[in-house]
Design an enzyme around this catalytic site. Structure first.
Site, PDB file in Angstrom:
ATOM      1  CB  THR A   5      -8.705   2.300   3.099  1.00 43.71           C
ATOM      2  OG1 THR A   5      -8.117   1.403   1.784  1.00 43.71           O
ATOM      3  CG2 THR A   5      -7.491   1.866   4.061  1.00 43.71           C
ATOM      4  N   GLY A  64       0.488  -1.567   0.100  1.00 40.35           N
ATOM      5  CA  GLY A  64       0.039  -0.082  -0.433  1.00 40.35           C
ATOM      6  C   GLY A  64       1.318   1.371  -0.012  1.00 40.35           C
ATOM      7  CG  MET A  65       0.923   5.780  -0.816  1.00 41.01           C
ATOM      8  SD  MET A  65      -0.537   7.583  -1.450  1.00 41.01           S
ATOM      9  CE  MET A  65      -2.317   7.334   0.172  1.00 41.01           C
ATOM     10  CG  LEU A  66       1.648   3.733   5.811  1.00 40.49           C
ATOM     11  CD1 LEU A  66       3.088   4.782   6.007  1.00 40.49           C
ATOM     12  CD2 LEU A  66       0.391   4.037   7.018  1.00 40.49           C
ATOM     13  CE1 TYR A  91     -10.801   2.335   7.458  1.00 40.80           C
ATOM     14  CE2 TYR A  91     -11.507   4.058   7.776  1.00 40.80           C
ATOM     15  CZ  TYR A  91     -11.079   3.563   7.089  1.00 40.80           C
ATOM     16  OH  TYR A  91      -9.366   4.191   7.229  1.00 40.80           O
ATOM     17  CG  ASP A 102      -5.816 -13.065   4.922  1.00 37.48           C
ATOM     18  OD1 ASP A 102      -6.421 -12.238   5.647  1.00 37.48           O
ATOM     19  OD2 ASP A 102      -6.698 -13.697   3.967  1.00 37.48           O
ATOM     20  CB  ILE A 103      -3.716  -9.245   8.615  1.00 40.86           C
ATOM     21  CG1 ILE A 103      -4.806  -8.240   8.431  1.00 40.86           C
ATOM     22  CG2 ILE A 103      -1.883  -8.608   8.523  1.00 40.86           C
ATOM     23  CD1 ILE A 103      -4.358  -7.202   9.015  1.00 40.86           C
TER      24      ILE A 103
END
Length: 313
Positions: A65, A12-14, A128, A39-40
């Site tokens: 997200t 991902g971006m972060l 969310y 896969d958490i």
């Protein structure tokens, strides 16, 4: 001394920026796992990953997200945002590993003016937000002395889709854009947040950073409209081409926080300097954002915070 780091959600971006920051850190041995690697939501897979890599610090960047999709798929979002952190916390508790878990300002209602402190009472208004709050609670309960929750918001970076990159593209494609002007928050560069997370992880290992909740956002605040205008200004374009509109006019399935500003008091106890002012960060990040956005093909449409009008030409 070598410090072993494990980054989940590394694609991902972060996650990409965290891995890039660790690659420049002396004495760091970092492993980044994509979703296909880990896969958490699977407790056994999480335990196996920690036994295999034996990290000193886990940085959990894996998350659901898709804010609007969570409204109709809350169970699926809860498995990633709630169950996943709980599995990580349990595995970290067994191995004595520090866990840095990323969360969001959506755990607050966003109805109150001013900034929210780390110990303010959460009250999410969206699916969310509820799932992210469940993840926070799982980490803090499962790791009372070694669990860290870092709430962030309004992220942008070169490694993924985000509002700033979309505004760069729309400046080329549209004569005029209308952007929400009644939501207030803190634009935060993922590279700045990655650096902050590394400093927090090192502080956790040294024992100088108390476990608990921190807010990882830039200083200062603006609206989406203000951020779009600043993006146009950095492009050398007329900020007047960005008009304002309301959240009601661009209604989404999940309500966005009107007041999403977070305070940063907890960093003082950890002896860590918070992230800098958002305009300074955006100016430094901009060349990379511009370069990567100019290389990609036109997108499929504007983000949830804006409406655009195509020029007559």
């Amino acid at each position: 001394m070598v410090v072993r780091w494990l980054v989940t959600g590394a694609g991902g971006m972060l996650g990409r920026d965290v891995c890039a920051r660790l690659a420049r850190l002396d004495g760091a041995e970092a492993t980044g796992l994509l979703r296909r690697d880990l896969d958490i939501t699977q407790a056994r897979a999480v335990r196996t990953a920690l036994r295999t890599h034996r990290p000193d610090v886990v940085v959990n960047c894996a998350a659901w997200t898709a804010v609007d999709d969570a409204e109709t798929h809350e169970d699926a979002a809860a498995r990633v945002n709630g169950d996943g952190p709980r599995h990580l916390a349990a595995a970290c508790a067994q191995s004595g590993t520090r866990l840095l878990h990323l969360s969001t300002n959506y755990v607050f209602s966003g109805d109150l003016e001013g900034s929210r402190a780390e110990d303010d009472r959460p009250g999410p208004r969206t699916a969310y937000g509820r799932t992210k709050l469940a993840g926070e609670q799982a980490v803090l309960a499962g790791l009372p002395g070694t669990g860290y929750v870092v709430r962030t918001a309004w992220l942008y970076g070169a490694g993924g889709r985000n509002f700033v990159r979309t505004m760069i593209r729309l400046e080329r494609e549209r004569d005029h854009v209308e952007v929400v002007d009644d939501q207030r928050g803190q634009p935060t560069w993922t590279a700045d947040l990655a650096d902050l997370l590394v400093r927090l992880g090192l502080g956790a290992l040294r024992g100088t950073a108390p476990a608990g909740v921190y807010h990882g956002t830039s200083r200062g605040a603006t609206t989406w409209h203000g951020l779009a205008q600043e993006t146009f200004r950095l492009l050398g374009a007329d900020p007047g081409r960005v008009g304002g509109t309301t959240s009601l006019a661009l209604a989404r399935p999940a309500p966005r926080p009107a007041h999403g500003v977070l305070s940063h008091a907890a960093w003082r106890a950890a002896r860590i300097e918070p992230i800098r002012q958002w305009r300074a960060a955006l100016a430094e990040a901009f060349p990379a954002l511009l370069a990567v956005e100019r290389q990609r093909p036109p997108g499929t449409g504007p983000p949830a915070h804006c409406r655009s009008d195509r020029g007559a030409g």
